[in-house]
Design an enzyme around this catalytic site. Sequence first.
Site, PDB file in Angstrom:
ATOM      1  CG  MET A 130      59.151  85.531  55.399  1.00  0.00           C
ATOM      2  SD  MET A 130      58.010  86.726  56.561  1.00  0.00           S
ATOM      3  CE  MET A 130      57.120  87.132  54.977  1.00  0.00           C
ATOM      4  NE  ARG A 133      54.705  84.823  52.860  1.00  0.00           N
ATOM      5  CZ  ARG A 133      55.642  85.222  51.854  1.00  0.00           C
ATOM      6  NH1 ARG A 133      56.206  84.244  51.096  1.00  0.00           N
ATOM      7  NH2 ARG A 133      55.994  86.335  51.819  1.00  0.00           N
ATOM      8  CE1 TYR A 180      48.865  88.296  60.393  1.00  0.00           C
ATOM      9  CE2 TYR A 180      49.673  89.743  62.109  1.00  0.00           C
ATOM     10  CZ  TYR A 180      49.058  88.429  61.727  1.00  0.00           C
ATOM     11  OH  TYR A 180      48.279  87.839  62.697  1.00  0.00           O
ATOM     12  CD  GLU A 181      54.576  87.172  59.451  1.00  0.00           C
ATOM     13  OE1 GLU A 181      55.433  86.827  58.617  1.00  0.00           O
ATOM     14  OE2 GLU A 181      54.663  87.449  60.453  1.00  0.00           O
ATOM     15  N   GLY A 182      53.436  89.034  54.259  1.00  0.00           N
ATOM     16  CA  GLY A 182      53.541  89.005  52.917  1.00  0.00           C
ATOM     17  C   GLY A 182      52.079  89.061  52.534  1.00  0.00           C
TER      18      GLY A 182
END
Length: 573
Positions: free
Chosen positions: A288, A292, A428-430
């Site tokens: 992640m 990010r 996305y990706e947090g």
Amino acid sequence: MTFRPPVAEQRFVLDHVVRLAEITSQDQFAAAESDMVEAILDGAASLAANEWAPLNRVGDTNPPRWNDTVVTMPPGFREAYRTYVEGGWGTIAAPSAFEGQGLPSTLAFGVAESLGAANLGFSLGPMLTQGAIEALVKHGSPELQAAYLPKLVTGEWTGTMNLTEPNAGSDVGALRSSATPAGDGSWRVKGNKIFITFGEHDLAENIIHLVLARTPDAPAGTRGISLFLVPKFLPDGSRNDVHCASIEHKLGIHASPTCVMSFGDNDDCRGWLIGPEFGGMRAMFTMMNNARLNVGLQGVQIAERATQQAVAYALERVQSPRASNPEGGPVAIIEHPDVRRMILRMKAQTQAIRSLVYAAAGELDRAHLGIEGAKQRLDLLTPLAKAHGTDVGCEVASLGVQVHGGMGFIEETGAAQHYRDVRITPIYEGTNGIQAADLVGRKLVGDEGAQMHALIADVRSETKNAGLLALTDQISTLTGVLVKASTDDRLAASAPYLTMVSVMTCGWLLERQGTAAAGLLANGEGDSAFLKAKLATVNWYLAHIVPEASGLAASVAEGGKGLYDLTAEELAA
């Protein structure tokens, strides 16, 4: 419009923000000499402009097709991907032990910027593969590394991240996928995953899925999660029990197949544990954090593409005399004050987030070298790069539509595609809300603001801009307030606080570039047109964007006041 990757800008940022010479002075990265850096940036720019960019519209209007578990990519994509693999573009920062070149990550970011700006949807495949590589390098067994890393590094095989399930999005701990030991060192994986980027396609010979699942009797929540490597094709060449059940129809990034993946429908999906049992969250964060930073870079990619297109349109679109010279006849709209304001804002914001994301990549290299403090600075910059990079990417793409006027709302111009493509990046990706919560939670409270104050001290030691110094003073005060605040107040203030810190950091890095540009101009060195534009852009940012960020201080100080004055039902009324 012809897309031209901003090689001169990339090199200037590498020299004056990343300070690449410091990194390449270390033996481990000594091969990255100046001529090699130029060759890599120029070569990636050529691939991006000549092979990937022409497919951007193709992928948008003729997206991947799903038919009975098979996904077929749009025309031209297989050939363009083969050129990427044969050129070794995925190998730049990968370890030399696994067919990589072992060069600095910042060079790989330069390559990724050019390719993603040329074709964002297409670039997601290589981006997810890099995340899989990183997870295997850090957590995989020697056997898994030897079997899978060489072909992932070259791009002959691609990788995916399989985290999200229908009932487990941001709450990863709620996932239900399972893995049962098979008695031969492998596991039988079963479950369904959604939103899987490039989960199925026809670009590569094999697809290596990294899948989060629960083992028997695993603890509840995130503590009970493990990570498994699940290949589409098994080592003996047979097909594994995994398939794509469907692909999503999306607002943007149409060229990227977003898959629903089904594992173990016939109870024979074979996987291998990556790292220790229950070590899935640690390995997931390796993936992640890599993703990010790369998503923050996507904000830069679309901002650059949208800005180039808006400038080209503003130069050719002739309409109305300037208000200050009504008798002068119609002029290109770039001469009108409001259009020029938008373009300067687009250029300044794009250069700002490029500086922020590349600075984070530089800390990634320094951390790899074991330089003291680099890992802590990288951890602090990562949520800024992801959240602010993508927020600004959305803003710049929207301004790009506005510069085009009514034609920006027409699909054929392409401005709308940039706006649609970038909109996923804050999600996305947090989500960016999660990034802000991470900043004021793990990063701020975790060390009682020590790393934030270290960043503020670095800004203060270098900047001479009064507005930027005032912003650092505000952030310093607010940091002390948030460290002691209640959880609700801290979270309510997190988004504006993240923006303030991001703008402070961007302003600092831009001012450094402006100082370098002024020095080169004074000595008659470099490209004077480029340096003059750099100075003007830096000055615009410091004069206009920094004061806006200072204006967010009141919102941060308010915290959660007023958020819960209404019940949920009253708020929804």
